[in-house]
Design a protein around this motif. Structure first.
Motif, PDB file in Angstrom:
ATOM      1  N   ARG A   1      -1.763  57.190  37.608  1.00 23.34           N
ATOM      2  CA  ARG A   1      -0.558  56.907  36.826  1.00 23.34           C
ATOM      3  C   ARG A   1       0.364  58.117  36.762  1.00 23.34           C
ATOM      4  O   ARG A   1       1.563  57.993  36.599  1.00 23.34           O
ATOM      5  N   VAL A   2      -0.210  59.299  36.890  1.00 18.83           N
ATOM      6  CA  VAL A   2       0.602  60.507  37.044  1.00 18.83           C
ATOM      7  C   VAL A   2       0.456  60.993  38.476  1.00 18.83           C
ATOM      8  O   VAL A   2      -0.662  61.280  38.932  1.00 18.83           O
ATOM      9  N   TRP A   3       1.577  61.037  39.170  1.00 24.86           N
ATOM     10  CA  TRP A   3       1.591  61.357  40.591  1.00 24.86           C
ATOM     11  C   TRP A   3       2.968  61.937  40.893  1.00 24.86           C
ATOM     12  O   TRP A   3       3.905  61.187  41.220  1.00 24.86           O
ATOM     13  N   PRO A   4       3.126  63.265  40.738  1.00 28.77           N
ATOM     14  CA  PRO A   4       4.464  63.857  40.801  1.00 28.77           C
ATOM     15  C   PRO A   4       5.246  63.462  42.053  1.00 28.77           C
ATOM     16  O   PRO A   4       4.710  63.481  43.161  1.00 28.77           O
ATOM     17  N   ILE A   5       6.493  63.087  41.839  1.00 30.25           N
ATOM     18  CA  ILE A   5       7.380  62.701  42.934  1.00 30.25           C
ATOM     19  C   ILE A   5       8.158  63.951  43.350  1.00 30.25           C
ATOM     20  O   ILE A   5       8.945  64.496  42.571  1.00 30.25           O
ATOM     21  N   VAL A   6       7.898  64.398  44.576  1.00 32.61           N
ATOM     22  CA  VAL A   6       8.623  65.560  45.093  1.00 32.61           C
ATOM     23  C   VAL A   6       9.767  65.021  45.952  1.00 32.61           C
ATOM     24  O   VAL A   6       9.548  64.413  46.992  1.00 32.61           O
ATOM     25  N   GLY A   7      10.995  65.238  45.489  1.00 34.74           N
ATOM     26  CA  GLY A   7      12.153  64.675  46.177  1.00 34.74           C
ATOM     27  C   GLY A   7      12.558  65.483  47.394  1.00 34.74           C
ATOM     28  O   GLY A   7      13.138  64.960  48.339  1.00 34.74           O
ATOM     29  N   ALA A   8      12.278  66.776  47.380  1.00 38.52           N
ATOM     30  CA  ALA A   8      12.679  67.632  48.500  1.00 38.52           C
ATOM     31  C   ALA A   8      11.761  68.840  48.609  1.00 38.52           C
ATOM     32  O   ALA A   8      11.375  69.433  47.606  1.00 38.52           O
ATOM     33  N   HIS A   9      11.401  69.139  49.879  1.00 41.15           N
ATOM     34  CA  HIS A   9      10.693  70.382  50.212  1.00 41.15           C
ATOM     35  C   HIS A   9      11.660  71.261  51.007  1.00 41.15           C
ATOM     36  O   HIS A   9      12.292  70.782  51.947  1.00 41.15           O
ATOM     37  N   HIS A  10      11.756  72.533  50.656  1.00 42.23           N
ATOM     38  CA  HIS A  10      12.532  73.478  51.458  1.00 42.23           C
ATOM     39  C   HIS A  10      11.636  74.682  51.721  1.00 42.23           C
ATOM     40  O   HIS A  10      10.773  74.996  50.897  1.00 42.23           O
ATOM     41  N   PRO A  11      11.866  75.371  52.851  1.00 39.63           N
ATOM     42  CA  PRO A  11      11.117  76.620  53.031  1.00 39.63           C
ATOM     43  C   PRO A  11      11.574  77.668  52.010  1.00 39.63           C
ATOM     44  O   PRO A  11      12.728  77.624  51.554  1.00 39.63           O
ATOM     45  N   LEU A  12      10.679  78.583  51.678  1.00 45.31           N
ATOM     46  CA  LEU A  12      10.978  79.608  50.662  1.00 45.31           C
ATOM     47  C   LEU A  12      12.338  80.262  50.877  1.00 45.31           C
ATOM     48  O   LEU A  12      13.107  80.437  49.927  1.00 45.31           O
TER      49      LEU A  12
ATOM     50  N   THR B   1      -3.368  78.326  33.979  1.00 49.96           N
ATOM     51  CA  THR B   1      -3.827  78.009  35.327  1.00 49.96           C
ATOM     52  C   THR B   1      -4.855  76.884  35.206  1.00 49.96           C
ATOM     53  O   THR B   1      -5.748  76.947  34.359  1.00 49.96           O
ATOM     54  N   PHE B   2      -4.692  75.873  36.024  1.00 49.87           N
ATOM     55  CA  PHE B   2      -5.553  74.689  35.932  1.00 49.87           C
ATOM     56  C   PHE B   2      -6.039  74.307  37.320  1.00 49.87           C
ATOM     57  O   PHE B   2      -5.354  74.560  38.318  1.00 49.87           O
ATOM     58  N   ALA B   3      -7.204  73.674  37.373  1.00 51.28           N
ATOM     59  CA  ALA B   3      -7.706  73.166  38.652  1.00 51.28           C
ATOM     60  C   ALA B   3      -6.710  72.151  39.190  1.00 51.28           C
ATOM     61  O   ALA B   3      -6.208  71.303  38.440  1.00 51.28           O
ATOM     62  N   LEU B   4      -6.397  72.247  40.482  1.00 49.76           N
ATOM     63  CA  LEU B   4      -5.491  71.267  41.097  1.00 49.76           C
ATOM     64  C   LEU B   4      -6.316  70.035  41.468  1.00 49.76           C
ATOM     65  O   LEU B   4      -7.191  70.113  42.330  1.00 49.76           O
ATOM     66  N   PRO B   5      -6.050  68.895  40.822  1.00 47.19           N
ATOM     67  CA  PRO B   5      -6.858  67.703  41.104  1.00 47.19           C
ATOM     68  C   PRO B   5      -6.782  67.326  42.582  1.00 47.19           C
ATOM     69  O   PRO B   5      -5.745  67.512  43.222  1.00 47.19           O
ATOM     70  N   SER B   6      -7.893  66.782  43.108  1.00 47.11           N
ATOM     71  CA  SER B   6      -7.970  66.505  44.543  1.00 47.11           C
ATOM     72  C   SER B   6      -6.939  65.471  44.985  1.00 47.11           C
ATOM     73  O   SER B   6      -6.576  65.402  46.150  1.00 47.11           O
ATOM     74  N   GLN B   7      -6.452  64.675  44.023  1.00 46.00           N
ATOM     75  CA  GLN B   7      -5.459  63.634  44.371  1.00 46.00           C
ATOM     76  C   GLN B   7      -4.100  64.246  44.723  1.00 46.00           C
ATOM     77  O   GLN B   7      -3.251  63.563  45.300  1.00 46.00           O
ATOM     78  N   LEU B   8      -3.865  65.492  44.338  1.00 44.84           N
ATOM     79  CA  LEU B   8      -2.520  66.066  44.473  1.00 44.84           C
ATOM     80  C   LEU B   8      -2.468  67.125  45.567  1.00 44.84           C
ATOM     81  O   LEU B   8      -3.403  67.921  45.722  1.00 44.84           O
ATOM     82  N   ASP B   9      -1.333  67.151  46.317  1.00 42.55           N
ATOM     83  CA  ASP B   9      -1.151  68.229  47.288  1.00 42.55           C
ATOM     84  C   ASP B   9      -0.485  69.425  46.584  1.00 42.55           C
ATOM     85  O   ASP B   9      -0.160  69.366  45.394  1.00 42.55           O
ATOM     86  N   PHE B  10      -0.268  70.498  47.345  1.00 41.17           N
ATOM     87  CA  PHE B  10       0.259  71.712  46.706  1.00 41.17           C
ATOM     88  C   PHE B  10       1.666  71.502  46.128  1.00 41.17           C
ATOM     89  O   PHE B  10       1.991  72.012  45.055  1.00 41.17           O
ATOM     90  N   GLY B  11       2.493  70.734  46.853  1.00 44.49           N
ATOM     91  CA  GLY B  11       3.850  70.465  46.353  1.00 44.49           C
ATOM     92  C   GLY B  11       3.789  69.757  45.010  1.00 44.49           C
ATOM     93  O   GLY B  11       4.521  70.090  44.071  1.00 44.49           O
TER      94      GLY B  11
ATOM     95  N   GLU C   1      24.298  70.514  41.933  1.00 44.44           N
ATOM     96  CA  GLU C   1      25.254  69.442  42.272  1.00 44.44           C
ATOM     97  C   GLU C   1      24.720  68.059  41.917  1.00 44.44           C
ATOM     98  O   GLU C   1      25.238  67.062  42.383  1.00 44.44           O
ATOM     99  N   ARG C   2      23.676  68.015  41.141  1.00 45.07           N
ATOM    100  CA  ARG C   2      23.141  66.762  40.596  1.00 45.07           C
ATOM    101  C   ARG C   2      22.604  65.851  41.688  1.00 45.07           C
ATOM    102  O   ARG C   2      22.535  64.649  41.518  1.00 45.07           O
ATOM    103  N   ARG C   3      22.214  66.444  42.835  1.00 43.13           N
ATOM    104  CA  ARG C   3      21.716  65.640  43.953  1.00 43.13           C
ATOM    105  C   ARG C   3      20.193  65.553  43.968  1.00 43.13           C
ATOM    106  O   ARG C   3      19.621  64.780  44.725  1.00 43.13           O
ATOM    107  N   ALA C   4      19.527  66.374  43.171  1.00 49.98           N
ATOM    108  CA  ALA C   4      18.059  66.427  43.231  1.00 49.98           C
ATOM    109  C   ALA C   4      17.447  65.148  42.681  1.00 49.98           C
ATOM    110  O   ALA C   4      17.958  64.567  41.730  1.00 49.98           O
ATOM    111  N   THR C   5      16.362  64.708  43.310  1.00 48.83           N
ATOM    112  CA  THR C   5      15.566  63.629  42.718  1.00 48.83           C
ATOM    113  C   THR C   5      14.124  64.119  42.624  1.00 48.83           C
ATOM    114  O   THR C   5      13.671  64.883  43.472  1.00 48.83           O
ATOM    115  N   GLY C   6      13.438  63.652  41.593  1.00 51.63           N
ATOM    116  CA  GLY C   6      12.079  64.123  41.380  1.00 51.63           C
ATOM    117  C   GLY C   6      12.088  65.646  41.299  1.00 51.63           C
ATOM    118  O   GLY C   6      13.025  66.244  40.783  1.00 51.63           O
ATOM    119  N   LYS C   7      11.045  66.257  41.853  1.00 51.91           N
ATOM    120  CA  LYS C   7      10.928  67.716  41.787  1.00 51.91           C
ATOM    121  C   LYS C   7      11.374  68.358  43.097  1.00 51.91           C
ATOM    122  O   LYS C   7      11.084  67.844  44.170  1.00 51.91           O
TER     123      LYS C   7
END
Ligand SMILES: NC(=O)c1ccc[n+]([C@@H]2O[C@H](COP(=O)([O-])OP(=O)(O)OC[C@H]3O[C@@H](n4cnc5c(N)ncnc54)[C@H](OP(=O)(O)O)[C@@H]3O)[C@@H](O)[C@H]2O)c1
Length: 332
Positions: free
Chosen positions: A295-306, A112-122, A318-324
């Motif tokens: 320089r590290v800034w995770p690319i979230v390709g898709a958000h879906h509800p739980l 478990t690590f502190a979530l840096p302020s630059q990053l959102d939860f996704g 189906e190999r359609r995902a990009t990023g996380k």
């Protein structure tokens, strides 16, 4: 609390169920740190290949059904053990191995690590697994040095984008191998210096652009491109095996290694890191400045509800995902 469980090993369509499950016990406990778990109110949770495999009973971690999958979470700490570096109310990101697809999850203290302020939860949910793996594969296993050239397969995926960003951030020149135009854009966004097509002459292009071969190949794909990966290495080059999204596990004729003085190196972050808290802390410290400098800034390709976890799994399958690919668990 709401959670998505795997109730039968019959694939994403029929194997998942949205359920109301009891809250984890207090004080929180995790199998890796009995009695010292961190209880986290999950805002976002990651979706990865292992969960897809788990819906089919094809992954090495195979708990009896029903169970809550999900290894990556970001949210707000509700309860932490005495002496932990964080406490209630802190934003955190964690690798919890299982149980992440729920409103409340328990993670081991050292993962478990502190979530840096630059990053959102996704982005926090996208960070620990893929970026710790990327650093582990590039630096700790692949021995990357500044100025070297790195070729990354599956470069628009979760591990791929992470690897491009970390490699670039550490001063490497990066070549991305991807299968289509949309993925080419993502790879460039992640900092690829050159983007090559998986169905084109990428091996020859890589050799030419790197003046005789790359220093390092990071391979989360495997399959039939493995031999060409070896051929794209320069003398003393290293190929790091990270995964097999291509479906088949490649075999190597070891005379190739002898002839060109190259190496094939395995990188399995999970099994290694889970037994070594000091390594996890070391990687977190190394990633910190890369996150701070953007320089590290995770690319979230898709958000879906739980509750749409199956849709997310199909995207990966189906190999359609990009990023996380991320599931939003709480909003606001
Ligand atoms: N060793 C470790 O410690 C470690 C840690 C984390 C993850 N992993 C593994 O690394 C692999 C990649 O994970 P990820 O989260 O980056 O996955 P991802 O986001 O879905 O990306 C995987 C990439 O693989 C490529 N690919 C090639 N053939 C494919 C196929 N038949 N089906 C799906 N994708 C295919 C795709 O790129 P193109 O379409 O551009 O070819 C895709 O973007 C997984 O096997 C995962 O289990 C290993």
């Amino acid at each position: 609390v709401r959670a998505v469980r795997i109730v039968s090993e019959t694939g994403p369509d029929t194997g998942l169920e949205l359920a109301d499950v009891p809250e984890p016990e207090s004080p929180a406990s995790h199998m890796l740190t009995p009695g010292r778990g961190v209880l986290i109110e999950v805002h976002a949770t990651g979706v990865s290949f292992p969960e897809l495999l788990q819906t089919r009973g094809e992954y090495q971690i195979r708990p009896p059904v029903p169970f809550i999958p999900g290894s990556e979470i970001a949210g707000v700490v509700r309860e932490a053990p005495d002496g932990a570096g964080f406490g209630p109310g802190d934003r955190a990101m964690a690798f919890c191995a299982l149980g992440g697809w729920a409103e409340l999850a328990v993670a081991p203290e050292f993962l478990t690590f502190a979530l840096p302020s630059q990053l959102d939860f996704g982005q926090g949910a996208a960070l620990v697994l893929n970026y710790h793996t990327a650093y582990f594969a590039l630096v700790m296993r692949g021995r990357l040095r500044e100025g070297e050239t790195v070729l990354v397969h599956g470069a628009a995926g979760g591990v791929g984008t992470a690897t491009l960003q970390v490699a670039h951030g550490l001063g490497a020149r990066t070549f991305a191998v991807v299968s289509d135009e949309a993925k080419e854009r993502i790879a460039r966004q992640a900092g690829a210096d050159e983007v090559l097509r998986a169905d084109g002459p990428w091996k020859d292009e890589a050799r030419e652009l790197s003046n005789g071969g790359v220093h390092l190949v990071i391979d989360p794909v495997g399959g039939d491109r493995f031999t060409d990966s070896l051929r794209s290495l320069r003398e003393e080059g290293r190929l790091v095996v990270v995964g097999f999204t291509g479906g088949s596990i490649p075999e190597v004729k070891v005379n190739r290694l002898l002839l060109n003085n190259t190496e094939v190196i395995g990188a399995g972050w999970g099994a290694y890191a889970m037994a070594k808290p000091a390594v996890c802390a070391q990687i977190d410290r190394a990633l910190g400045p890369l996150i701070e400098s953007g320089r590290v800034w995770p690319i979230v390709g898709a958000h879906h509800p739980l509750e749409q976890a199956a849709t997310a799994l199909h995207e990966i399958d189906e190999r359609r995902a990009t990023g996380k690919v991320v599931l939003d668990v709480r909003t606001g």
